[in-house]
Scaffold this motif. Sequence first.
Motif, PDB file in Angstrom:
ATOM      1  N   GLU A  15       0.853  -1.183   0.000  1.00 13.51           N
ATOM      2  CA  GLU A  15       0.000   0.000   0.000  1.00 13.51           C
ATOM      3  C   GLU A  15       0.892   1.238   0.000  1.00 13.51           C
ATOM      4  N   PRO A  16       0.607   2.202  -0.859  1.00 11.21           N
ATOM      5  CA  PRO A  16       1.370   3.450  -0.787  1.00 11.21           C
ATOM      6  C   PRO A  16       1.062   4.163   0.529  1.00 11.21           C
ATOM      7  N   VAL A  17       2.086   4.720   1.128  1.00 14.44           N
ATOM      8  CA  VAL A  17       1.928   5.443   2.380  1.00 14.44           C
ATOM      9  C   VAL A  17       2.512   6.842   2.191  1.00 14.44           C
ATOM     10  N   LYS A  18       1.707   7.840   2.496  1.00 16.75           N
ATOM     11  CA  LYS A  18       2.166   9.220   2.392  1.00 16.75           C
ATOM     12  C   LYS A  18       3.130   9.503   3.541  1.00 16.75           C
ATOM     13  N   PRO A  19       4.300  10.041   3.239  1.00 15.75           N
ATOM     14  CA  PRO A  19       5.216  10.380   4.322  1.00 15.75           C
ATOM     15  C   PRO A  19       4.659  11.536   5.153  1.00 15.75           C
ATOM     16  N   ILE A  20       5.010  11.562   6.423  1.00 17.06           N
ATOM     17  CA  ILE A  20       4.646  12.695   7.274  1.00 17.06           C
ATOM     18  C   ILE A  20       5.575  13.841   6.897  1.00 17.06           C
ATOM     19  N   VAL A  21       4.982  15.006   6.612  1.00 16.80           N
ATOM     20  CA  VAL A  21       5.753  16.157   6.139  1.00 16.80           C
ATOM     21  C   VAL A  21       5.704  17.283   7.176  1.00 16.80           C
ATOM     22  N   SER A  22       6.880  17.714   7.580  1.00 15.48           N
ATOM     23  CA  SER A  22       7.023  18.841   8.506  1.00 15.48           C
ATOM     24  C   SER A  22       7.696  19.994   7.769  1.00 15.48           C
ATOM     25  N   VAL A  23       7.199  21.210   8.011  1.00 19.10           N
ATOM     26  CA  VAL A  23       7.833  22.403   7.467  1.00 19.10           C
ATOM     27  C   VAL A  23       8.333  23.229   8.647  1.00 19.10           C
ATOM     28  N   VAL A  24       9.607  23.600   8.614  1.00 17.68           N
ATOM     29  CA  VAL A  24      10.227  24.390   9.668  1.00 17.68           C
ATOM     30  C   VAL A  24      10.531  25.779   9.118  1.00 17.68           C
ATOM     31  N   VAL A  25      10.087  26.799   9.863  1.00 19.81           N
ATOM     32  CA  VAL A  25      10.277  28.191   9.463  1.00 19.81           C
ATOM     33  C   VAL A  25      11.059  28.917  10.557  1.00 19.81           C
ATOM     34  N   GLU A  51       2.597  19.229   9.495  1.00 17.78           N
ATOM     35  CA  GLU A  51       2.865  20.160  10.589  1.00 17.78           C
ATOM     36  C   GLU A  51       3.741  21.305  10.112  1.00 17.78           C
ATOM     37  N   ILE A  52       3.474  22.469  10.681  1.00 21.06           N
ATOM     38  CA  ILE A  52       4.280  23.664  10.435  1.00 21.06           C
ATOM     39  C   ILE A  52       4.828  24.092  11.789  1.00 21.06           C
ATOM     40  N   ILE A  53       6.147  24.238  11.857  1.00 24.29           N
ATOM     41  CA  ILE A  53       6.812  24.632  13.090  1.00 24.29           C
ATOM     42  C   ILE A  53       7.574  25.924  12.824  1.00 24.29           C
ATOM     43  N   VAL A  54       7.226  26.972  13.558  1.00 21.83           N
ATOM     44  CA  VAL A  54       7.955  28.233  13.475  1.00 21.83           C
ATOM     45  C   VAL A  54       8.852  28.314  14.699  1.00 21.83           C
ATOM     46  N   VAL A  55      10.138  28.499  14.475  1.00 21.58           N
ATOM     47  CA  VAL A  55      11.090  28.681  15.567  1.00 21.58           C
ATOM     48  C   VAL A  55      11.444  30.162  15.578  1.00 21.58           C
ATOM     49  N   ASP A  56      10.930  30.857  16.581  1.00 17.53           N
ATOM     50  CA  ASP A  56      10.987  32.319  16.613  1.00 17.53           C
ATOM     51  C   ASP A  56      11.906  32.819  17.716  1.00 17.53           C
ATOM     52  N   VAL A  77       4.542  26.929  17.505  1.00 13.64           N
ATOM     53  CA  VAL A  77       5.506  28.016  17.653  1.00 13.64           C
ATOM     54  C   VAL A  77       6.449  27.667  18.798  1.00 13.64           C
ATOM     55  N   VAL A  78       7.741  27.677  18.485  1.00 16.93           N
ATOM     56  CA  VAL A  78       8.775  27.484  19.492  1.00 16.93           C
ATOM     57  C   VAL A  78       9.399  28.854  19.705  1.00 16.93           C
ATOM     58  N   SER A  79       9.202  29.427  20.878  1.00 15.99           N
ATOM     59  CA  SER A  79       9.731  30.758  21.181  1.00 15.99           C
ATOM     60  C   SER A  79      11.045  30.629  21.929  1.00 15.99           C
ATOM     61  N   LEU A  80      12.058  31.292  21.405  1.00 14.32           N
ATOM     62  CA  LEU A  80      13.379  31.266  22.018  1.00 14.32           C
ATOM     63  C   LEU A  80      13.626  32.582  22.748  1.00 14.32           C
ATOM     64  N   SER A  81      14.422  32.548  23.785  1.00 13.13           N
ATOM     65  CA  SER A  81      14.635  33.725  24.618  1.00 13.13           C
ATOM     66  C   SER A  81      15.712  34.668  24.086  1.00 13.13           C
ATOM     67  N   ARG A  82      16.503  34.214  23.119  1.00 18.43           N
ATOM     68  CA  ARG A  82      17.520  35.096  22.549  1.00 18.43           C
ATOM     69  C   ARG A  82      17.638  34.874  21.054  1.00 18.43           C
ATOM     70  N   ASN A  91      17.639  23.545  13.128  1.00 15.01           N
ATOM     71  CA  ASN A  91      17.970  22.337  13.892  1.00 15.01           C
ATOM     72  C   ASN A  91      17.000  22.129  15.046  1.00 15.01           C
ATOM     73  N   ILE A  92      16.631  23.186  15.733  1.00 16.01           N
ATOM     74  CA  ILE A  92      15.652  23.090  16.816  1.00 16.01           C
ATOM     75  C   ILE A  92      14.315  22.622  16.253  1.00 16.01           C
ATOM     76  N   GLY A  93      13.932  23.164  15.097  1.00 16.98           N
ATOM     77  CA  GLY A  93      12.688  22.744  14.452  1.00 16.98           C
ATOM     78  C   GLY A  93      12.690  21.276  14.080  1.00 16.98           C
ATOM     79  N   VAL A  94      13.814  20.788  13.584  1.00 17.69           N
ATOM     80  CA  VAL A  94      13.931  19.362  13.241  1.00 17.69           C
ATOM     81  C   VAL A  94      13.762  18.515  14.494  1.00 17.69           C
TER      82      VAL A  94
END
Length: 144
Positions: A15-25, A51-56, A77-82, A91-94
């Motif tokens: 059976e074809p299986v769609k890969p899980i796709v993540s986009v990191v911004v 999934e869409i992951i924003v590393v801000d 949203v991953v919020s960083l302090s600096r 890399n954090i998004g991955v």
Amino acid sequence: MAVSLESGKPGGGYEPVKPIVSVVVPSYNSSATISKTLSCLMVQKGGLIDEIIVVDSSDDRKTGKVLSAYESDGVSVVSLSRKTIPAIARNIGVEKSCGDVVVFIDADAYPAEDWMESILAAYEDGCLVGGGSEIGRASCRERV
């Protein structure tokens, strides 16, 4: 499509299986551009993005407000302090992603509606893509 190692058909076969796709911004003080980037990602053909992951790492207080409006649409949203350079933010998004395929896009880039469809078509053909350039099989050079 990627192929599952599990047979889902009576009598065998795959059976074809769609890969899980993540986009990191990666994002830094991107309040003027991030909305358009996220809107373009959310209307990609075929619903191919899981999934869409924003590393801000913004310090402008505006970007966080813009991003909070997208969290209800499923954007993580991953919020960083600096302030963080884009490579580290990626890399954090991955690390936070669950994708079989992880794709990066800048906070000021606006992908066409078939952007992800094109990337996955190349991936399914065995191509590896990096920085908008093909780095895999020679026969993939014409596709990308």
